[in-house]
Design a protein around this motif. Sequence first.
Motif, PDB file in Angstrom:
ATOM      1  N   UNK A  28       0.849  -1.183   0.000  1.00 22.12           N
ATOM      2  CA  UNK A  28       0.000   0.000   0.000  1.00 22.12           C
ATOM      3  C   UNK A  28       0.887   1.235   0.000  1.00 22.12           C
ATOM      4  N   UNK A  29       0.759   2.039  -1.042  1.00 22.68           N
ATOM      5  CA  UNK A  29       1.602   3.222  -1.190  1.00 22.68           C
ATOM      6  C   UNK A  29       0.722   4.462  -1.377  1.00 22.68           C
ATOM      7  N   UNK A  30       1.009   5.502  -0.586  1.00 24.80           N
ATOM      8  CA  UNK A  30       0.371   6.795  -0.821  1.00 24.80           C
ATOM      9  C   UNK A  30       1.368   7.813  -1.372  1.00 24.80           C
ATOM     10  N   UNK A  31       2.595   7.368  -1.578  1.00 26.89           N
ATOM     11  CA  UNK A  31       3.631   8.194  -2.204  1.00 26.89           C
ATOM     12  C   UNK A  31       4.775   7.272  -2.604  1.00 26.89           C
ATOM     13  N   UNK A  32       5.603   7.781  -3.518  1.00 26.78           N
ATOM     14  CA  UNK A  32       6.686   6.944  -4.015  1.00 26.78           C
ATOM     15  C   UNK A  32       7.743   7.807  -4.688  1.00 26.78           C
ATOM     16  N   UNK A  33       9.001   7.424  -4.474  1.00 27.44           N
ATOM     17  CA  UNK A  33      10.114   7.961  -5.257  1.00 27.44           C
ATOM     18  C   UNK A  33      10.968   6.787  -5.710  1.00 27.44           C
ATOM     19  N   UNK A  34      11.333   6.781  -6.977  1.00 26.48           N
ATOM     20  CA  UNK A  34      12.229   5.770  -7.539  1.00 26.48           C
ATOM     21  C   UNK A  34      13.381   6.498  -8.221  1.00 26.48           C
ATOM     22  N   UNK A  35      14.610   6.118  -7.878  1.00 30.50           N
ATOM     23  CA  UNK A  35      15.805   6.686  -8.513  1.00 30.50           C
ATOM     24  C   UNK A  35      16.726   5.565  -8.983  1.00 30.50           C
ATOM     25  N   UNK A  36      17.390   5.789 -10.102  1.00 27.47           N
ATOM     26  CA  UNK A  36      18.385   4.833 -10.606  1.00 27.47           C
ATOM     27  C   UNK A  36      19.254   5.537 -11.631  1.00 27.47           C
ATOM     28  N   UNK A  37      20.312   4.859 -12.037  1.00 24.47           N
ATOM     29  CA  UNK A  37      21.196   5.376 -13.079  1.00 24.47           C
ATOM     30  C   UNK A  37      21.210   4.378 -14.232  1.00 24.47           C
ATOM     31  N   UNK A  38      21.270   4.903 -15.451  1.00 24.05           N
ATOM     32  CA  UNK A  38      21.271   4.002 -16.600  1.00 24.05           C
ATOM     33  C   UNK A  38      22.003   4.614 -17.780  1.00 24.05           C
ATOM     34  N   UNK A  39      22.417   3.724 -18.683  1.00 22.44           N
ATOM     35  CA  UNK A  39      23.100   4.104 -19.918  1.00 22.44           C
ATOM     36  C   UNK A  39      22.562   3.233 -21.041  1.00 22.44           C
ATOM     37  N   UNK A  40      22.313   3.848 -22.206  1.00 18.78           N
ATOM     38  CA  UNK A  40      21.819   3.094 -23.354  1.00 18.78           C
ATOM     39  C   UNK A  40      22.128   3.863 -24.637  1.00 18.78           C
ATOM     40  N   UNK A  41      22.097   3.119 -25.769  1.00 14.55           N
ATOM     41  CA  UNK A  41      22.174   3.786 -27.070  1.00 14.55           C
ATOM     42  C   UNK A  41      20.873   3.597 -27.846  1.00 14.55           C
ATOM     43  N   UNK A  42      19.821   3.159 -27.171  1.00 13.57           N
ATOM     44  CA  UNK A  42      18.527   2.974 -27.837  1.00 13.57           C
ATOM     45  C   UNK A  42      17.920   4.313 -28.239  1.00 13.57           C
ATOM     46  N   UNK A  43      17.391   4.368 -29.451  1.00 15.34           N
ATOM     47  CA  UNK A  43      16.672   5.549 -29.912  1.00 15.34           C
ATOM     48  C   UNK A  43      15.161   5.353 -29.871  1.00 15.34           C
ATOM     49  N   UNK A  44      14.730   4.105 -29.722  1.00 15.72           N
ATOM     50  CA  UNK A  44      13.291   3.806 -29.676  1.00 15.72           C
ATOM     51  C   UNK A  44      12.772   3.904 -28.242  1.00 15.72           C
ATOM     52  N   UNK A  45      11.488   3.637 -28.059  1.00 18.01           N
ATOM     53  CA  UNK A  45      10.886   3.631 -26.734  1.00 18.01           C
ATOM     54  C   UNK A  45      11.281   2.373 -25.960  1.00 18.01           C
ATOM     55  N   UNK A  46      11.289   2.468 -24.626  1.00 16.52           N
ATOM     56  CA  UNK A  46      11.610   1.308 -23.792  1.00 16.52           C
ATOM     57  C   UNK A  46      11.167   1.569 -22.355  1.00 16.52           C
ATOM     58  N   UNK A  47      10.911   0.468 -21.647  1.00  5.63           N
ATOM     59  CA  UNK A  47      10.533   0.527 -20.237  1.00  5.63           C
ATOM     60  C   UNK A  47      11.772   0.379 -19.362  1.00  5.63           C
ATOM     61  N   UNK A  48      11.817   1.152 -18.299  1.00  2.84           N
ATOM     62  CA  UNK A  48      12.926   1.089 -17.352  1.00  2.84           C
ATOM     63  C   UNK A  48      12.498   0.423 -16.046  1.00  2.84           C
ATOM     64  N   UNK A  49      11.463   0.965 -15.430  1.00  4.75           N
ATOM     65  CA  UNK A  49      10.975   0.475 -14.133  1.00  4.75           C
ATOM     66  C   UNK A  49       9.465   0.314 -14.230  1.00  4.75           C
TER      67      UNK A  49
END
Length: 205
Positions: A28-49
């Motif tokens: 049960x969440x009434x708030x949320x923060x998600x942080x991460x670091x990433x690197x890619x060479x993709x130019x298209x759409x993609x899901x991270x989290x």
Amino acid sequence: MKGFYSKMFTFPEETNTAHVRLTTSRHNFNAMTVCFRFLTDLKRQYALFSLAVPSFPNGFLFYKNEDSFELCARDKCQIFEGLDFQLNKWHSVCGTWDAASGLVQVWLNGQHSSRKPASGHNIYGPVIIILGQDQDSYAGGFDVTQSFVGLMSDLHMWNYKLSPCEIRKYTNDGDYTKGNMLNWNSLDFQIIGSVQIENSPKHCQ
């Protein structure tokens, strides 16, 4: 897994199967923060989290479109444009949401977006968290054209909206408060498919 600080996940190829599944006990969440670091060479759409509950496959989704970021809470999504994103560069990103305001916001390398309306209701139910794929249905519905290819590390998740100062500390890899829901240094996860664990070049002395 302990001692994960200097590691990263490598997503080496396009696939509709490979992903990392994370575990958190809170439902049960009434708030949320998600942080991460990433690197890619993709130019298209993609899901991270991708955080899903049975009633909302996009319970909390962090998504990269070709020219923008997208953040969803309880299937209500907002597009964030104009953030300075470059290919083949490590980026620190954070997404915030809280039910009190109903607003979502993206931070990229310490630069914040505007705040936009998503959902003013709690995210509730058994949580499944996936890295590298978009849950178009609860725990599944993966699409190869939405898969992430690249490197990811330093993921943390909090059950509250992190302050701007704390987000900037995270961006600068300073003395920030580690995630109380997901903590990269003691992550509980399962790898499915071709994802690999490697040493992160970001932490070379």
